[in-house]
Design a protein around this motif. Structure first.
Motif, mmCIF file in Angstrom:
data_model
loop_
_atom_site.group_PDB
_atom_site.id
_atom_site.type_symbol
_atom_site.label_atom_id
_atom_site.label_comp_id
_atom_site.label_asym_id
_atom_site.label_seq_id
_atom_site.Cartn_x
_atom_site.Cartn_y
_atom_site.Cartn_z
ATOM 1 N N PRO A 108 -1.368 13.571 -2.876
ATOM 2 C CA PRO A 108 -2.065 14.316 -1.946
ATOM 3 C C PRO A 108 -3.542 13.798 -1.467
ATOM 4 C CG PRO A 108 -0.932 16.122 -3.188
ATOM 5 C CD PRO A 108 -0.871 14.471 -3.726
ATOM 6 N N LEU A 109 -4.240 13.690 -2.476
ATOM 7 C CA LEU A 109 -5.637 13.195 -2.523
ATOM 8 C C LEU A 109 -5.767 11.852 -1.609
ATOM 9 C CD1 LEU A 109 -8.715 13.398 -3.036
ATOM 10 C CD2 LEU A 109 -8.498 12.411 -5.042
ATOM 11 N N VAL A 110 -4.884 10.823 -1.886
ATOM 12 C CA VAL A 110 -4.862 9.563 -1.401
ATOM 13 C C VAL A 110 -4.383 9.984 0.209
ATOM 14 C CG1 VAL A 110 -3.346 7.428 -1.327
ATOM 15 C CG2 VAL A 110 -4.161 8.567 -3.420
ATOM 16 N N MET A 142 0.804 -1.224 -0.044
ATOM 17 C CA MET A 142 0.083 0.058 -0.127
ATOM 18 C C MET A 142 0.676 1.329 0.175
ATOM 19 S SD MET A 142 -3.205 -1.152 2.610
ATOM 20 C CE MET A 142 -3.303 0.333 3.117
ATOM 21 N N VAL A 143 1.960 1.316 0.940
ATOM 22 C CA VAL A 143 2.672 2.427 0.893
ATOM 23 C C VAL A 143 3.464 2.572 -0.547
ATOM 24 C CG1 VAL A 143 5.013 3.259 2.022
ATOM 25 C CG2 VAL A 143 2.924 2.495 3.411
ATOM 26 N N ALA A 144 3.876 1.550 -1.190
ATOM 27 C CA ALA A 144 4.578 1.386 -2.403
ATOM 28 C C ALA A 144 3.632 2.191 -3.608
ATOM 29 C CB ALA A 144 5.034 0.135 -2.938
ATOM 30 N N SER A 145 2.325 1.871 -3.359
ATOM 31 C CA SER A 145 1.466 2.386 -4.424
ATOM 32 C C SER A 145 0.905 3.749 -4.284
ATOM 33 C CB SER A 145 0.129 1.430 -4.343
ATOM 34 O OG SER A 145 -0.611 1.490 -3.272
ATOM 35 N N VAL A 146 1.035 4.262 -2.790
ATOM 36 C CA VAL A 146 0.819 5.621 -2.627
ATOM 37 C C VAL A 146 2.180 6.455 -3.159
ATOM 38 C CG1 VAL A 146 0.714 7.193 -0.523
ATOM 39 C CG2 VAL A 146 -0.652 5.306 -0.682
ATOM 40 N N VAL A 147 3.488 5.813 -2.959
ATOM 41 C CA VAL A 147 4.451 6.695 -3.353
ATOM 42 C C VAL A 147 4.397 6.691 -4.763
ATOM 43 C CG1 VAL A 147 7.070 6.574 -3.711
ATOM 44 C CG2 VAL A 147 6.011 6.028 -1.455
ATOM 45 N N HIS A 148 3.810 5.702 -5.465
ATOM 46 C CA HIS A 148 3.782 5.737 -7.130
ATOM 47 C C HIS A 148 2.574 6.353 -7.615
ATOM 48 C CE1 HIS A 148 7.768 3.979 -7.006
ATOM 49 N NE2 HIS A 148 7.132 2.941 -6.293
ATOM 50 N N ALA A 149 1.510 6.687 -6.481
ATOM 51 C CA ALA A 149 0.345 7.312 -6.948
ATOM 52 C C ALA A 149 0.504 8.750 -7.877
ATOM 53 C CB ALA A 149 -0.550 7.464 -5.868
ATOM 54 N N ALA A 156 -6.763 8.941 3.349
ATOM 55 C CA ALA A 156 -6.095 7.994 4.399
ATOM 56 C C ALA A 156 -6.214 8.608 5.898
ATOM 57 C CB ALA A 156 -4.790 7.247 4.065
ATOM 58 N N VAL A 157 -5.897 10.019 5.927
ATOM 59 C CA VAL A 157 -6.032 10.600 7.167
ATOM 60 C C VAL A 157 -7.363 10.542 7.671
ATOM 61 C CG1 VAL A 157 -5.412 12.879 8.355
ATOM 62 C CG2 VAL A 157 -3.757 11.583 6.701
ATOM 63 N N LEU A 158 -8.249 10.874 6.797
ATOM 64 C CA LEU A 158 -9.804 11.064 7.225
ATOM 65 C C LEU A 158 -10.185 9.728 7.836
ATOM 66 C CD1 LEU A 158 -11.132 13.698 4.366
ATOM 67 C CD2 LEU A 158 -10.547 13.955 6.849
ATOM 68 N N LYS A 159 -9.766 8.704 7.120
ATOM 69 C CA LYS A 159 -10.213 7.461 7.567
ATOM 70 C C LYS A 159 -9.697 6.989 9.054
ATOM 71 C CE LYS A 159 -11.091 2.869 6.021
ATOM 72 N NZ LYS A 159 -12.570 2.796 5.948
ATOM 73 N N LEU A 160 -8.380 7.393 8.836
ATOM 74 C CA LEU A 160 -7.811 6.965 10.365
ATOM 75 C C LEU A 160 -8.440 8.008 11.406
ATOM 76 C CD1 LEU A 160 -4.144 6.579 9.442
ATOM 77 C CD2 LEU A 160 -5.566 5.068 10.207
ATOM 78 N N ALA A 161 -8.824 9.108 11.209
ATOM 79 C CA ALA A 161 -9.562 10.065 12.156
ATOM 80 C C ALA A 161 -11.018 9.394 12.321
ATOM 81 C CB ALA A 161 -9.395 11.489 11.741
ATOM 82 N N ARG A 162 -11.491 8.826 11.665
ATOM 83 C CA ARG A 162 -12.917 8.273 11.921
ATOM 84 C C ARG A 162 -12.840 6.904 12.535
ATOM 85 N NH1 ARG A 162 -13.951 8.801 6.242
ATOM 86 N NH2 ARG A 162 -13.927 6.616 6.213
ATOM 87 N N THR A 163 -11.673 6.336 12.578
ATOM 88 C CA THR A 163 -11.798 5.070 13.196
ATOM 89 C C THR A 163 -11.953 5.371 14.741
ATOM 90 O OG1 THR A 163 -10.168 4.374 11.705
ATOM 91 C CG2 THR A 163 -10.270 3.199 13.711
#
Length: 96
Positions: free
Chosen positions: A72-74, A61-68, A78-85
Motif C-alpha cells: 500500500p505504501l509503495v 518494477m511491477v514484479a517488485s511491487v507485487v512482492h513488496a 507511485a500514485v502521488l508521483k504520477l499526480a505530480r508529473t
C-alpha cells in the motif's frame, strides 16, 4: 585528495625544451599509461549489463511491487508521483 602520479613525475623532472629525447620518452610513457587505463575501462564496461528496455524495466518494477512487503505504501508513493508529473511539466514549460 591524492596527487596524480603523472603530475609528480613531471614535477620531479626538469626537462629542457631542447631535450627532445626526454620529452619523447615522457610522452611515450604517458601514452602507454593512457592505453592501459583505457583497456581497464573497457574491461569494466564489458562487465556491465546490457541496456534494459523500458518494457523490461516496467515489468521488473511491477514484479517488485507485487512482492513488496508494504504494497500500500509503495502504491501510494507511485500514485502521488504520477499526480505530480503534470504540474512538473507545466512548471518546466512556463516561461520564467
Amino acid at each position: 585528495m591524492q596527487a596524480d602520479p603523472v603530475d609528480d613525475r613531471i614535477d620531479d623532472r626538469t626537462v629542457e625544451p631542447t631535450d627532445t629525447a626526454a620529452i619523447e620518452r615522457l610522452l611515450d610513457e604517458l601514452q602507454r599509461e593512457s592505453q592501459q587505463r583505457r583497456a581497464e575501462l573497457r574491461a569494466l564496461a564489458a562487465q556491465l549489463p546490457e541496456a534494459t528496455s523500458r518494457r523490461a524495466l516496467v515489468r521488473s518494477m511491477v514484479a517488485s511491487v507485487v512482492h513488496a512487503p508494504n504494497r500500500p505504501l509503495v502504491v501510494k508513493r507511485a500514485v502521488l508521483k504520477l499526480a505530480r508529473t503534470p504540474a512538473d511539466v507545466l512548471r518546466r514549460l512556463r516561461p520564467r
